[in-house]
Design an enzyme around this catalytic site. Structure first.
Site, PDB file in Angstrom:
ATOM      1  N   THR A   1      -8.064  -5.148   3.092  1.00 52.18           N
ATOM      2  CA  THR A   1      -8.868  -4.229   3.903  1.00 52.18           C
ATOM      3  C   THR A   1      -8.053  -3.073   4.482  1.00 52.18           C
ATOM      4  O   THR A   1      -8.617  -2.170   5.097  1.00 52.18           O
ATOM      5  CB  THR A   1      -9.555  -4.987   5.064  1.00 52.18           C
ATOM      6  OG1 THR A   1      -8.546  -5.609   5.874  1.00 52.18           O
ATOM      7  CG2 THR A   1     -10.510  -6.045   4.537  1.00 52.18           C
ATOM      8  N   GLY A   2      -6.733  -3.088   4.301  1.00 57.16           N
ATOM      9  CA  GLY A   2      -5.883  -2.021   4.810  1.00 57.16           C
ATOM     10  C   GLY A   2      -5.818  -0.823   3.876  1.00 57.16           C
ATOM     11  O   GLY A   2      -6.345  -0.861   2.757  1.00 57.16           O
TER      12      GLY A   2
ATOM     13  N   VAL B   1      -3.327   0.442   2.108  1.00 52.79           N
ATOM     14  CA  VAL B   1      -2.630   0.193   0.851  1.00 52.79           C
ATOM     15  C   VAL B   1      -3.365  -0.856   0.024  1.00 52.79           C
ATOM     16  O   VAL B   1      -3.469  -0.738  -1.203  1.00 52.79           O
ATOM     17  CB  VAL B   1      -1.171  -0.225   1.111  1.00 52.79           C
ATOM     18  CG1 VAL B   1      -0.479  -0.633  -0.184  1.00 52.79           C
ATOM     19  CG2 VAL B   1      -0.403   0.916   1.771  1.00 52.79           C
TER      20      VAL B   1
ATOM     21  N   CYS C   1       7.980   3.848   1.291  1.00 54.56           N
ATOM     22  CA  CYS C   1       7.289   4.953   0.620  1.00 54.56           C
ATOM     23  C   CYS C   1       8.175   6.179   0.458  1.00 54.56           C
ATOM     24  O   CYS C   1       8.164   6.841  -0.592  1.00 54.56           O
ATOM     25  CB  CYS C   1       6.016   5.313   1.368  1.00 54.56           C
ATOM     26  SG  CYS C   1       6.205   5.425   3.156  1.00 54.56           S
TER      27      CYS C   1
ATOM     28  N   ARG D   1       7.504  12.469  11.398  1.00 51.48           N
ATOM     29  CA  ARG D   1       6.061  12.280  11.211  1.00 51.48           C
ATOM     30  C   ARG D   1       5.369  13.619  11.434  1.00 51.48           C
ATOM     31  O   ARG D   1       5.641  14.296  12.430  1.00 51.48           O
ATOM     32  CB  ARG D   1       5.538  11.236  12.192  1.00 51.48           C
ATOM     33  CG  ARG D   1       4.121  10.785  11.897  1.00 51.48           C
ATOM     34  CD  ARG D   1       4.038   9.915  10.657  1.00 51.48           C
ATOM     35  NE  ARG D   1       4.590   8.582  10.852  1.00 51.48           N
ATOM     36  CZ  ARG D   1       4.753   7.697   9.884  1.00 51.48           C
ATOM     37  NH1 ARG D   1       4.416   8.007   8.638  1.00 51.48           N
ATOM     38  NH2 ARG D   1       5.264   6.504  10.134  1.00 51.48           N
TER      39      ARG D   1
ATOM     40  N   HIS E   1       3.545  12.365   1.475  1.00 54.32           N
ATOM     41  CA  HIS E   1       4.869  12.564   2.077  1.00 54.32           C
ATOM     42  C   HIS E   1       5.607  13.691   1.349  1.00 54.32           C
ATOM     43  O   HIS E   1       5.525  13.815   0.125  1.00 54.32           O
ATOM     44  CB  HIS E   1       5.715  11.296   1.952  1.00 54.32           C
ATOM     45  CG  HIS E   1       5.316  10.183   2.878  1.00 54.32           C
ATOM     46  ND1 HIS E   1       4.291  10.298   3.787  1.00 54.32           N
ATOM     47  CD2 HIS E   1       5.832   8.925   3.032  1.00 54.32           C
ATOM     48  CE1 HIS E   1       4.182   9.154   4.458  1.00 54.32           C
ATOM     49  NE2 HIS E   1       5.097   8.314   4.021  1.00 54.32           N
TER      50      HIS E   1
ATOM     51  N   ASN F   1       1.852   8.949  -0.722  1.00 56.97           N
ATOM     52  CA  ASN F   1       2.574   7.788  -0.221  1.00 56.97           C
ATOM     53  C   ASN F   1       1.801   6.481  -0.345  1.00 56.97           C
ATOM     54  O   ASN F   1       2.393   5.402  -0.371  1.00 56.97           O
ATOM     55  CB  ASN F   1       2.971   7.991   1.243  1.00 56.97           C
ATOM     56  CG  ASN F   1       1.789   8.301   2.141  1.00 56.97           C
ATOM     57  OD1 ASN F   1       1.179   9.366   2.009  1.00 56.97           O
ATOM     58  ND2 ASN F   1       1.450   7.396   3.042  1.00 56.97           N
TER      59      ASN F   1
END
Length: 344
Positions: free
Chosen positions: A11-12, A14, A130, A235, A242, A315
């Site tokens: 569910t994330g 990635v 990443c 960030r 990225h 990423n």
């Protein structure tokens, strides 16, 4: 006969991308199972034109699973990856938990695919950070040509690298700027909307952050322990993608034209480098793409045998989900694993 694949952390950000890429690449799986924590039980996630309901990690039997793509964080991986591997599944882990274990191969298939055979020691293969993944894809062909001595890299990392909550924070803060609402940092230490934060992960005793340390340690393990590298990780208020500004010092001479020619034929690299406005790739343009894009290649005249370049990559794909799926494909293509299930 197809393989049975489990995606833990489905569910994330990635995990969802892993499911998308498995479907896109028509991975040879007879069954794909979405697994998450107890609080996400029954959550529906997309897999191609299908919908999967997530199952609970604590209750799942992995004995019939061939490959487990793990994207549930270091603490979960530390507990569960050895248990899953003990049931006979090869675990490909996206967290930082196993990257620095000498018995666990750390793999970017375009760079060190031969090392994948080392999975037999623990049954676990680690995915790099990443920011490291896209960097070594670009460095490897140049290293083969002229031997890299030293790398100085500054990263411009999107908020998706910090998860869904970080993406929501950028969205909410950006909206608040325009509506004169209150801006409250939660996931990040400072405001991220219309700002830059030179701080990713925890600070270490020497003043570097752990993200910066990861790039050093992982580049050495994947590419060459002799390479010296220093990083500043930042960030930026970008949702996905990225970017990195990279200065490289080589042992042997290498020209810009030679670098262009080498990178154009290197696996995983795409060169877009015109000396004109827009003749380069930005993170916005790399979203949903598999390649590491390289632009602005030029001579670094401050050192002998120096080059500078700009590279961007999605990423969530090459930096995480795609790389994990490529590792799984590598295991199959090299016939290092076979499907457990027997035909009825």
């Amino acid at each position: 006969m197809g393989f049975k694949v489990a995606v833990v952390g489905a569910t994330g950000n990635v995990g969802r991308e892993m499911l998308t890429i498995l479907a896109e690449r028509e991975f040879p799986a007879d069954e794909v199972v979405a697994i998450a924590s107890r609080k996400s039980q029954g959550t529906e996630v997309s897999f191609g034109d299908k919908t999967l309901k997530t199952k609970v990690l604590e209750h799942y039997d992995f004995s019939a699973t061939d490959i487990c793509l793990m994207s549930a964080g270091s603490s979960v991986s530390k507990e569960w990856s050895p248990k899953i591997a003990a049931q006979g599944a090869v675990v490909i882990d996206n967290s930082s938990c196993w990257r620095y274990d000498a018995d666990v191969p750390l793999i970017v298939p375009e760079v060190n695919a031969d090392a994948v055979a080392g999975f037999r020691k623990r049954g676990i293969i680690a995915n790099p950070n990443c920011s490291t993944a896209q960097l070594v894809v670009a460095l490897k062909p140049l290293h083969d040509k002229a031997r890299i001595k030293r790398v100085v890299v500054s990263t411009y990392q999107s908020v998706s690298g910090a998860g869904k909550e970080a993406m929501e924070e950028l969205f909410d803060q950006t909206k608040a700027v325009y509506t004169l609402g209150e801006i409250e940092p939660k996931k990040f230490s400072k405001r991220i909307a219309f700002n830059l934060i030179p701080h990713i992960d925890v600070f270490m005793e020497d003043g570097y952050t752990k993200e910066e340390w990861k790039m050093v340690a992982e580049t050495k393990k994947i590419l060459d322990p002799k390479i010296k590298l220093t990083a500043t990780c930042v960030r930026v208020p970008v949702f996905i993608g990225h970017s990195e500004a990279v200065n490289v010092e080589f042992e042997q001479p290498i020209t810009v034209d030679e670098a262009h020619e080498i990178l154009r034929t290197a696996p995983g690299c795409l060169v877009v480098d015109k000396h004109e406005p827009g003749g380069y790739v930005t993170p916005y343009e790399c979203v949903g793409e598999d390649a590491t894009y390289i632009s602005r290649v030029r001579e670094d005249t401050t050192v002998e045998n120096g080059l500078t370049f700009w590279c961007v990559s999605d990423n969530l794909r090459k930096g995480a989900a795609l790389n994990a799926v490529q590792i799984a494909e590598c295991l199959i293509n090299r016939k290092l694993i076979s499907a457990k299930q027997k035909a009825a």
